[in-house]
Write a protein that holds these residues in place. Structure first.
Motif, PDB file in Angstrom:
ATOM      1  N   LEU A  19       0.838  -1.198   0.000  1.00  0.00           N
ATOM      2  CA  LEU A  19       0.000   0.000   0.000  1.00  0.00           C
ATOM      3  C   LEU A  19       0.878   1.255   0.000  1.00  0.00           C
ATOM      4  O   LEU A  19       2.072   1.175   0.303  1.00  0.00           O
ATOM      5  CB  LEU A  19      -0.888   0.000   1.247  1.00  0.00           C
ATOM      6  CG  LEU A  19      -1.900  -1.135   1.341  1.00  0.00           C
ATOM      7  CD1 LEU A  19      -2.424  -1.262   2.755  1.00  0.00           C
ATOM      8  CD2 LEU A  19      -3.033  -0.884   0.378  1.00  0.00           C
ATOM      9  N   PRO A  20       0.283   2.419  -0.314  1.00  0.00           N
ATOM     10  CA  PRO A  20       1.033   3.669  -0.163  1.00  0.00           C
ATOM     11  C   PRO A  20       1.539   3.806   1.273  1.00  0.00           C
ATOM     12  O   PRO A  20       0.914   3.306   2.217  1.00  0.00           O
ATOM     13  CB  PRO A  20       0.004   4.747  -0.484  1.00  0.00           C
ATOM     14  CG  PRO A  20      -1.004   4.068  -1.340  1.00  0.00           C
ATOM     15  CD  PRO A  20      -1.053   2.641  -0.855  1.00  0.00           C
ATOM     16  N   ARG A  26      -0.523   3.447   8.775  1.00  0.00           N
ATOM     17  CA  ARG A  26      -1.768   3.497   9.549  1.00  0.00           C
ATOM     18  C   ARG A  26      -2.227   2.097   9.941  1.00  0.00           C
ATOM     19  O   ARG A  26      -2.587   1.849  11.093  1.00  0.00           O
ATOM     20  CB  ARG A  26      -2.864   4.210   8.739  1.00  0.00           C
ATOM     21  CG  ARG A  26      -4.187   4.301   9.428  1.00  0.00           C
ATOM     22  CD  ARG A  26      -4.122   5.175  10.654  1.00  0.00           C
ATOM     23  NE  ARG A  26      -5.450   5.297  11.233  1.00  0.00           N
ATOM     24  CZ  ARG A  26      -5.682   5.408  12.519  1.00  0.00           C
ATOM     25  NH1 ARG A  26      -4.687   5.456  13.370  1.00  0.00           N
ATOM     26  NH2 ARG A  26      -6.905   5.502  12.967  1.00  0.00           N
ATOM     27  N   LEU A  27      -2.203   1.165   8.991  1.00  0.00           N
ATOM     28  CA  LEU A  27      -2.608  -0.211   9.292  1.00  0.00           C
ATOM     29  C   LEU A  27      -1.648  -0.855  10.286  1.00  0.00           C
ATOM     30  O   LEU A  27      -2.069  -1.601  11.176  1.00  0.00           O
ATOM     31  CB  LEU A  27      -2.704  -1.037   8.012  1.00  0.00           C
ATOM     32  CG  LEU A  27      -3.900  -0.720   7.122  1.00  0.00           C
ATOM     33  CD1 LEU A  27      -3.843  -1.559   5.849  1.00  0.00           C
ATOM     34  CD2 LEU A  27      -5.205  -0.961   7.839  1.00  0.00           C
ATOM     35  N   TYR A  62     -11.983  -2.264  -1.343  1.00  0.00           N
ATOM     36  CA  TYR A  62     -11.345  -3.083  -2.375  1.00  0.00           C
ATOM     37  C   TYR A  62      -9.907  -2.628  -2.660  1.00  0.00           C
ATOM     38  O   TYR A  62      -9.019  -3.457  -2.849  1.00  0.00           O
ATOM     39  CB  TYR A  62     -12.186  -3.029  -3.659  1.00  0.00           C
ATOM     40  CG  TYR A  62     -11.565  -3.765  -4.816  1.00  0.00           C
ATOM     41  CD1 TYR A  62     -11.495  -5.152  -4.817  1.00  0.00           C
ATOM     42  CD2 TYR A  62     -11.043  -3.074  -5.900  1.00  0.00           C
ATOM     43  CE1 TYR A  62     -10.926  -5.840  -5.874  1.00  0.00           C
ATOM     44  CE2 TYR A  62     -10.468  -3.753  -6.960  1.00  0.00           C
ATOM     45  CZ  TYR A  62     -10.407  -5.135  -6.950  1.00  0.00           C
ATOM     46  OH  TYR A  62      -9.831  -5.806  -7.982  1.00  0.00           O
ATOM     47  N   ASN A  63      -9.658  -1.319  -2.678  1.00  0.00           N
ATOM     48  CA  ASN A  63      -8.309  -0.829  -2.970  1.00  0.00           C
ATOM     49  C   ASN A  63      -7.298  -1.253  -1.914  1.00  0.00           C
ATOM     50  O   ASN A  63      -6.103  -1.315  -2.198  1.00  0.00           O
ATOM     51  CB  ASN A  63      -8.303   0.699  -3.118  1.00  0.00           C
ATOM     52  CG  ASN A  63      -8.951   1.147  -4.400  1.00  0.00           C
ATOM     53  OD1 ASN A  63      -8.936   0.426  -5.399  1.00  0.00           O
ATOM     54  ND2 ASN A  63      -9.539   2.320  -4.383  1.00  0.00           N
ATOM     55  N   MET A  64      -7.760  -1.553  -0.718  1.00  0.00           N
ATOM     56  CA  MET A  64      -6.861  -2.046   0.322  1.00  0.00           C
ATOM     57  C   MET A  64      -6.728  -3.566   0.249  1.00  0.00           C
ATOM     58  O   MET A  64      -5.626  -4.092   0.296  1.00  0.00           O
ATOM     59  CB  MET A  64      -7.340  -1.615   1.696  1.00  0.00           C
ATOM     60  CG  MET A  64      -7.287  -0.128   1.911  1.00  0.00           C
ATOM     61  SD  MET A  64      -7.937   0.328   3.502  1.00  0.00           S
ATOM     62  CE  MET A  64      -6.428   0.735   4.320  1.00  0.00           C
ATOM     63  N   THR A  65      -7.859  -4.267   0.143  1.00  0.00           N
ATOM     64  CA  THR A  65      -7.808  -5.731   0.187  1.00  0.00           C
ATOM     65  C   THR A  65      -7.088  -6.329  -1.016  1.00  0.00           C
ATOM     66  O   THR A  65      -6.530  -7.412  -0.909  1.00  0.00           O
ATOM     67  CB  THR A  65      -9.223  -6.334   0.298  1.00  0.00           C
ATOM     68  OG1 THR A  65     -10.004  -5.947  -0.832  1.00  0.00           O
ATOM     69  CG2 THR A  65      -9.919  -5.895   1.571  1.00  0.00           C
ATOM     70  N   LYS A  66      -7.065  -5.632  -2.142  1.00  0.00           N
ATOM     71  CA  LYS A  66      -6.360  -6.155  -3.322  1.00  0.00           C
ATOM     72  C   LYS A  66      -4.848  -5.961  -3.222  1.00  0.00           C
ATOM     73  O   LYS A  66      -4.110  -6.492  -4.044  1.00  0.00           O
ATOM     74  CB  LYS A  66      -6.890  -5.533  -4.605  1.00  0.00           C
ATOM     75  CG  LYS A  66      -6.471  -4.095  -4.816  1.00  0.00           C
ATOM     76  CD  LYS A  66      -6.937  -3.580  -6.153  1.00  0.00           C
ATOM     77  CE  LYS A  66      -6.416  -2.164  -6.375  1.00  0.00           C
ATOM     78  NZ  LYS A  66      -6.771  -1.639  -7.655  1.00  0.00           N
TER      79      LYS A  66
END
Length: 74
Positions: A19-20, A26-27, A62-66
């Motif tokens: 991810l960015p 953050r995660l 979806y943009n995170m889970t992918k």
């Protein structure tokens, strides 16, 4: 395997976050680090899901889970 491919009720282990930088940080601050177990509580539509992570529930789009690589637990 990607997190978006995990079915409702299944558990998986986080392998990598693609991810960015700000999203990844953050995660990680919420507890989603390498080798953390995730439970998929519910799925809605294409890759949108509610997960249980370290006792807390989170909704991920979806943009995170992918972009989160996992392996099945067990």
């Amino acid at each position: 395997m990607l997190l978006k491919d995990i079915k409702k009720g299944e558990n998986c282990i986080v392998e990598k976050l693609n991810l960015p930088f700000f999203m990844e940080q953050r995660l990680e601050s919420l507890g989603m680090t390498k080798d953390t177990e995730i439970s998929v509580l519910n799925r809605k539509g294409k890759g949108i899901m509610i997960i249980k992570l370290r006792g807390s529930r989170f909704a991920l789009g979806y943009n995170m889970t992918k972009n989160i690589t996992v392996r099945k637990a067990g």
